[in-house]
Scaffold this active site. Structure first.
Site, short mmCIF file in Angstrom:
data_model
loop_
_atom_site.label_atom_id
_atom_site.label_comp_id
_atom_site.label_asym_id
_atom_site.label_seq_id
_atom_site.Cartn_x
_atom_site.Cartn_y
_atom_site.Cartn_z
N GLY A 246 0.62 -1.31 -0.02
CA GLY A 246 0.06 0.10 0.05
C GLY A 246 0.84 1.12 0.12
N GLU B 286 3.59 6.16 -8.03
CA GLU B 286 4.21 6.10 -9.47
C GLU B 286 4.79 4.85 -9.82
OE1 GLU B 286 1.82 6.72 -11.83
OE2 GLU B 286 0.62 7.99 -10.33
N HIS C 40 4.47 1.96 -8.03
CA HIS C 40 3.60 0.92 -8.16
C HIS C 40 2.65 0.96 -9.56
CE1 HIS C 40 4.06 1.26 -3.87
NE2 HIS C 40 4.32 -0.02 -3.90
N VAL D 219 11.38 3.67 -10.86
CA VAL D 219 10.79 5.09 -11.11
C VAL D 219 11.25 6.15 -10.29
CG1 VAL D 219 8.55 6.40 -11.65
CG2 VAL D 219 8.77 4.03 -11.84
#
Ligand code: PAF
Length: 284
Positions: A33, A37, A39, A179
């Site tokens: 959770g 970005e 994920h 990222v």
């Protein structure tokens, strides 16, 4: 869009069995959770390659070697829902600890040797045992065609690949590139724990990796020399405590005698009390 949130294994299995009977492929992105970005890039890839996309959100207590770290692990349901909706997730599997571990701490362990014994494995005792156990359970529950993991947790990806190969599990494990924010900081849920000043100092991780790459391109092939140049960058920043800097073989994660491309450069450091990791592939 109303998200299809499932909290029990029974419901998850019955829904996914129906999809499988129809011949649908299942793409799975396991997470804890507090999505970002990074994920998002895994979900995008899963969406492109699968008929059904399953996202799991479960903060796994068994993989935290430090209890405080578990307690302060960030969460934001509204944020997670937004990102899940943005990437067209079909099913959010969001079990409780009791659903995942109904008998308390499991008596079965899934231990991968070798690749777990270096780097993170040395600094976070028990961490990978917690990861392999939960990933194994999740893969059994979801039985995905493909499961997507970020290369930011480079060693975790290597450990999961080893487990899936050794246990002849069916799912294909797909690694996705890191990222980064515009300034170079690798996206991580833990970044939210950084103050503005800590965030600035945290940039020393990605800067140090760049210095390592430049050193290699400038002709440094001795792992120790390259590692100490990278370490110097990290240590020049105030209150950045280095756990490790390593220049290793991309698969075995062991240091070679002489560096040749490709190799993986990895760093782990604590900025005040926030532990961060980063890595890059050096390809020449
Ligand atoms: O990378 C993570 O977020 C976790 O380690 C994972 C793979 C979801 C297992 O809890």
């Amino acid at each position: 869009m109303l998200l299809n949130r499932i909290r029990t294994v029974t419901e998850l299995r019955s829904e996914l069995d129906a999809h499988r009977t129809n011949g649908s492929t299942i793409g799975f992105v396991p997470t804890m959770g507090f999505l970002h970005e990074g994920h998002g890039s895994l979900l995008r890839r899963a969406r492109e390659e699968s008929d059904v996309v399953v996202l799991s959100i479960f903060v796994n207590p068994l993989q935290f070697n430090d209890e405080t770290d578990y307690e302060v692990y960030p969460n934001d349901d509204a944020l997670d829902d937004r990102i899940a909706a943005k990437y067209g997730v079909d099913i959010v599997f969001n079990p409780s600890v009791a659903e995942m571990y109904p008998d308390g701490t499991p008596k079965t362990s899934v231990r991968v040797s070798d690749v777990t014994e270096v780097l993170e494995g040395k600094y976070r005792p028990g961490h990978f045992d917690g990861v392999t156990l939960v990933v194994n359970k999740l893969l059994h529950m979801v039985e995905p065609t493909r499961a997507y993991f970020g290369e930011k947790d480079y060693q975790q990806l290597a450990v999961v690949r080893q487990m899936v190969a050794d246990l002849s599990m069916r799912s294909e494990i797909v690694g996705c590139p890191i990222v980064r924010d515009e300034d170079g900081l690798a996206l991580s849920s833990r970044n939210s724990l950084l103050s503005a000043d800590q965030r600035r100092r945290a940039l020393s991780l990605s800067n140090a990796l760049q210095v390592g790459q430049h050193q290699f391109l400038a002709g440094v092939t001795d792992p120790e020399m390259l590692v100490s140049a990278v370490r110097e960058v990290l240590e020049s920043e105030s209150d950045v405590k280095v756990d490790y800097v390593a220049a290793v073989d991309c698969d075995t994660l062991r240091p070679p005698n002489v560096l040749s491309v490709p190799f993986q450069l990895l760093v782990a450091a604590t900025v005040d009390n926030v532990r961060l990791i980063d890595n890059c592939r050096v390809e020449g």
